[in-house]
Design a protein around this motif. Structure first.
Motif, PDB file in Angstrom:
ATOM      1  N   SER A  55      -2.017  -2.041   4.993  1.00  0.00           N
ATOM      2  CA  SER A  55      -1.251  -1.706   3.674  1.00  0.00           C
ATOM      3  C   SER A  55      -0.068  -0.679   3.686  1.00  0.00           C
ATOM      4  CB  SER A  55      -2.346  -0.915   2.965  1.00  0.00           C
ATOM      5  OG  SER A  55      -2.123  -0.822   1.470  1.00  0.00           O
ATOM      6  N   THR A  56      -0.293   0.224   4.780  1.00  0.00           N
ATOM      7  CA  THR A  56       0.858   0.980   5.118  1.00  0.00           C
ATOM      8  C   THR A  56       2.215   0.444   5.574  1.00  0.00           C
ATOM      9  OG1 THR A  56      -0.944   2.952   5.335  1.00  0.00           O
ATOM     10  CG2 THR A  56       1.462   3.470   6.089  1.00  0.00           C
ATOM     11  N   LEU A  57       1.720  -0.499   6.718  1.00  0.00           N
ATOM     12  CA  LEU A  57       2.922  -1.151   7.288  1.00  0.00           C
ATOM     13  C   LEU A  57       3.676  -2.053   5.986  1.00  0.00           C
ATOM     14  CD1 LEU A  57       1.326  -2.543  10.470  1.00  0.00           C
ATOM     15  CD2 LEU A  57       3.406  -1.214  10.303  1.00  0.00           C
ATOM     16  N   ASN A  58       2.820  -2.501   4.968  1.00  0.00           N
ATOM     17  CA  ASN A  58       3.443  -3.052   3.897  1.00  0.00           C
ATOM     18  C   ASN A  58       4.101  -2.379   2.887  1.00  0.00           C
ATOM     19  OD1 ASN A  58       3.360  -3.995   1.000  1.00  0.00           O
ATOM     20  ND2 ASN A  58       2.980  -5.939   2.092  1.00  0.00           N
ATOM     21  N   ALA A  59       3.712  -1.205   2.696  1.00  0.00           N
ATOM     22  CA  ALA A  59       4.517  -0.265   2.100  1.00  0.00           C
ATOM     23  C   ALA A  59       5.797   0.254   2.532  1.00  0.00           C
ATOM     24  CB  ALA A  59       3.632   1.205   1.885  1.00  0.00           C
ATOM     25  N   ALA A  60       5.736   0.199   4.012  1.00  0.00           N
ATOM     26  CA  ALA A  60       7.162   0.687   4.358  1.00  0.00           C
ATOM     27  C   ALA A  60       8.071  -0.407   4.591  1.00  0.00           C
ATOM     28  CB  ALA A  60       6.875   0.979   6.129  1.00  0.00           C
ATOM     29  N   GLY A  61       7.697  -1.786   4.810  1.00  0.00           N
ATOM     30  CA  GLY A  61       8.439  -3.099   5.068  1.00  0.00           C
ATOM     31  C   GLY A  61       8.213  -4.101   3.801  1.00  0.00           C
TER      32      GLY A  61
END
Ligand SMILES: Nc1ncnc2c1ncn2[C@@H]1O[C@H](COP(=O)(O)OP(=O)(O)O)[C@@H](O)[C@H]1O
Ligand SMILES: [Mg+2]
Lengths: 251, 435
Positions: free
Chosen positions: B141-147
């Motif tokens: 989820s965090t990777l998605n927020a960044a990318g």
């Protein structure tokens, strides 16, 4: 029609059918009686191809077709029908869907066209009526939540729908009250015809008051030890099995 | 190709939403930083205990250089006859306006590309985007927020009921290499609003795409959302999808998760009942065959009194298929009169198939009604014999029994056309399995 010769079958290491002979001609009704554990259900299962039995010797054919070489579905498609002693519940499998799949599988094997939805429903309603079963049964899952009597009537209803050449009814009468018994018997009688044969597996004379057999057999320890007319059933009712078993041992 | 040791390639060289307001840039920068700190979870991490990331790390998935623009005909195989929603189409994570048919929306419903909304009306998303996921979101989820590249923004005003369903249709097209697709959807239903949302993920060409999707859902007081997610990615694909759900008092969420495709799929459902009397119903059906892993993580938190949650997941495993069900329901100390029932039932069609199932209830309150149950079973021989004795060939009999098992979940779908479609897809997969 049905010809069984010297049939022997094992479950695990135990031999249960020990050289069984039986011939049923078109249109005949045969009753197979015998004490608990004598192998009646085993015989019905072996004929219909259930897993878990090993046929070690003998032959069984229906109208000249070797049954033992066929899968259970092929045997049913050949016109064999087993009314289960304990009908199986199929959770989530809609009854109408199930009946349609069964009927169309059998029709296809016979080279007939699949029935369209309208003709199928008409046929089903007609057969339901014979067994005094309610329409609501069609919406339910196969045998799920059916009472004992409903399950047994449902078996005969399926038989009426699939119109087999040879039907084996495994203790269809047990657990039925007298009204249900009469309905089941009427259903079976309605299907009697010169081309269709029935094997009634039963403990009781009671069923035979309603469905009159042509031939009565006694199965004991995996073999047929006595064959007679319908009066044999009456005699068994009166005297039990002991005397035949004694005579058999003496012989 | 050497295996990557972490997900930095997901963060670098990304084609992300770079312009926009400062809060957005800040949030994304913080996410990128946190993702680097989180690194790669190991098996010591409880939620990754049964699931290895090595197959994913072996692949060199990268964000595509630019949006793929398939012809309109690419859509045809994805459409379902008799199902006509407001449709947003995403190809490898990018919104494709030309394929979308959002139609005429009632007043009070704003539906469109998240990227576009951020460019033209960022205020509508401030304090909403990223809010439900929170600052402590898990890795993907965090990777998605960044990318994330784009996604859907759906904002429904209080009291508005949307009858026609909304579909977010995701197509994975892998003909241009190992692509990373990261859509992010932001769904907000105001007080008393009602809607049906369908998310579909399809791999049309057996594509080797990695999707890492996130959907944040906020339900206002008394709002109702039916949310159905159908995953049928290509056999070489990886699929990650995370739901973050926040429910206000008296709201109702009914989710159905169907997982059929991808070689490796992980679904995380993070649900918070933070409003009294909220109802959360999570249902799921997954199939896993040769070379497939289906991994489900449920984290349902009852933090206030009088909420109801249902978690009912069923799996059919065949061949060398593997599945993981890790379901957790937490009832906080003050959440009296919580009512939760979790069930995970699995039907194993082969001896090589594997399931790890771990339902957990953590109950800190004392006046609650909570239960959980797990079963792992096979088709009983007599259940197969019965239809066969009626002339039904074995493969059809098997399929019938499996669909009977799965039927309860399929029936929970909102539209007949979807139920038929899923029934057909499940049937087809089972047929292949026995063939
Ligand atoms: N699956 C089985 N495993 C072991 N023994 C069995 C099995 N089926 C039948 N038998 C044995 O075979 C004998 C005949 O059983 P069955 O055919 O059910 O008799 P009946 O129907 O005449 O009462 C019994 O001794 C029974 O215990
Ligand atoms: Mg018996």
């Amino acid at each position: 029609m049905l010809s069984v010769k010297g049939l022997r079958a094992k479950v695990g290491d135990e031999e249960i059918l020990k050289g069984l002979d039986l011939t049923v001609r078109p249109g005949e009704v045969h009753a197979i009686m015998g004490p608990n554990g004598s192998g009646k259900s085993t015989f019905a299962h072996v004929l219909s191809g259930r897993d878990g039995y090993e046929v070690t010797d003998g032959a069984a054919s229906l109208d000249g077709v070797d049954l033992l070489a066929l899968s259970p579905e092929e045997r049913a498609q050949q016109g064999l029908f087993l009314a289960f002693q304990y009908p199986v519940e199929l959770p989530g499998v809609n009854n109408t869907y199930f009946l349609k799949a069964a009927l169309n599988s059998i029709r296809k094997a016979r080279g007939e066209e699949e029935l369209d939805a309208v003709s199928f429903l008409r046929l089903i309603r007609e057969k339901l009526k014979i067994l005094h079963l309610d329409d609501s049964l069609l919406k339910r899952a196969v045998n799920v939540g059916f009472s004992g009597g409903e399950k047994k009537r449902n078996e005969i209803f399926q038989m009426a729908l699939l119109e087999p050449k040879l039907a084996i009814l495994d203790e269809t009468d047990s657990g039925l009250d007298i009204d249900a018994l009469r309905i089941v018997a009427e259903g079976v009688n309605a299907l009697r015809s010169p081309e269709r044969s029935v094997i009634l597996v039963t403990h009781y004379q009671r069923l035979l008051d309603y469905i009159e057999p042509d031939v009565v057999h006694v199965l004991y320890k995996g073999r047929i030890i006595r064959t007679g007319g319908k009066e044999l059933a009456l005699e068994l009712e009166e005297r039990g099995y002991g005397w035949i078993i004694d005579e058999e041992h003496a012989a | 190709m050497t295996a990557a040791s972490d997900f930095t390639s997901w963060l670098d060289g990304g084609r992300t939403v770079s312009d926009g307001p400062a809060w957005l840039a800040d949030w994304r920068a913080r996410a990128a930083q946190r993702a680097r700190v989180l690194g790669v979870p190991g098996r010591k991490d409880e939620s990754w205990r049964y699931t290895s990331l090595s197959a994913l790390l072996e692949q060199d998935f990268r964000p595509a250089a630019g949006p793929a623009l398939p012809a309109a005909s690419a859509l045809a195989p994805a459409l379902i006859t008799g199902f006509e929603p407001h449709r947003l189409v995403f190809v490898n994570g990018d919104f494709v306006a030309a394929l979308s048919t959002s139609g005429a929306l009632p007043e009070g419903v704003r539906l469109g590309s998240l990227r576009e909304r951020l460019a033209t009306d960022p205020g509508a998303l401030e304090g909403r985007l990223g809010r439900v996921a929170g600052a402590q979101a898990p890795l993907f989820s965090t990777l998605n927020a960044a990318g994330f590249q784009d996604g859907a923004a759906l904002l429904i005003d209080p009291g508005v009921a949307l009858e026609q369903p909304i579909e977010l249709l995701h197509l994975s097209l892998g003909d241009t290499g190992a692509i990373l697709a990261q859509p992010r959807h932001c769904i907000v239903l105001g007080e008393g609003a009602r809607a049906t949302l369908i998310e579909r993920y399809l791999g049309l060409d057996g594509a080797g795409v990695c999707t890492n999707a996130v959907i944040e859902v906020t339900l206002g007081q008394g709002a109702e959302l039916r949310h159905e997610r159908l995953q049928d990615e290509g056999a070489a694909s990886f699929h990650l999808s995370t739901l973050h759900l926040d429910q206000a008092p008296g709201s109702r969420y009914r989710g159905v998760n169907i997982g059929l495709g991808a070689r490796w799929a992980r679904t995380e459902l993070h649900c918070g009942c933070a409003g009294r009397g909220a109802e959360c119903d999570l249902q799921g059906l997954y199939l896993a065959g040769d070379g497939q892993l289906m991994d489900y993580h449920l984290d349902v938190i009852h933090s206030v009194p009088e909420c109801t949650s249902r978690e009912n997941f069923k799996g059919i495993l065949y061949g060398r298929g593997r599945a993981v069900f890790d379901g957790r329901v937490l009832v906080a100390r003050d959440a009296q009169k919580s009512d939760a029932a979790m069930s995970n039932r699995n039907l194993m069609l082969s001896e090589q198939a594997e399931i790890d199932t771990k339902p957990q209830l953590e109950i800190l309150a004392d006046d609650v009604k909570c239960s959980h149950g797990t079963t792992v079973g096979q088709i009983e021989p007599e259940m197969l014999f019965y239809p066969r004795a009626r002339g039904i060939a074995e493969p059809l009999a098997r399929r019938m029994l499996c669909l009977g098992f799965a039927g309860e979940i399929i029936e929970a779908l909102s539209h007949e056309a979807l139920r038929e479609q899923v029934t057909e897809q499940v049937g087809a997969r089972l047929e292949q399995a026995s063939g």
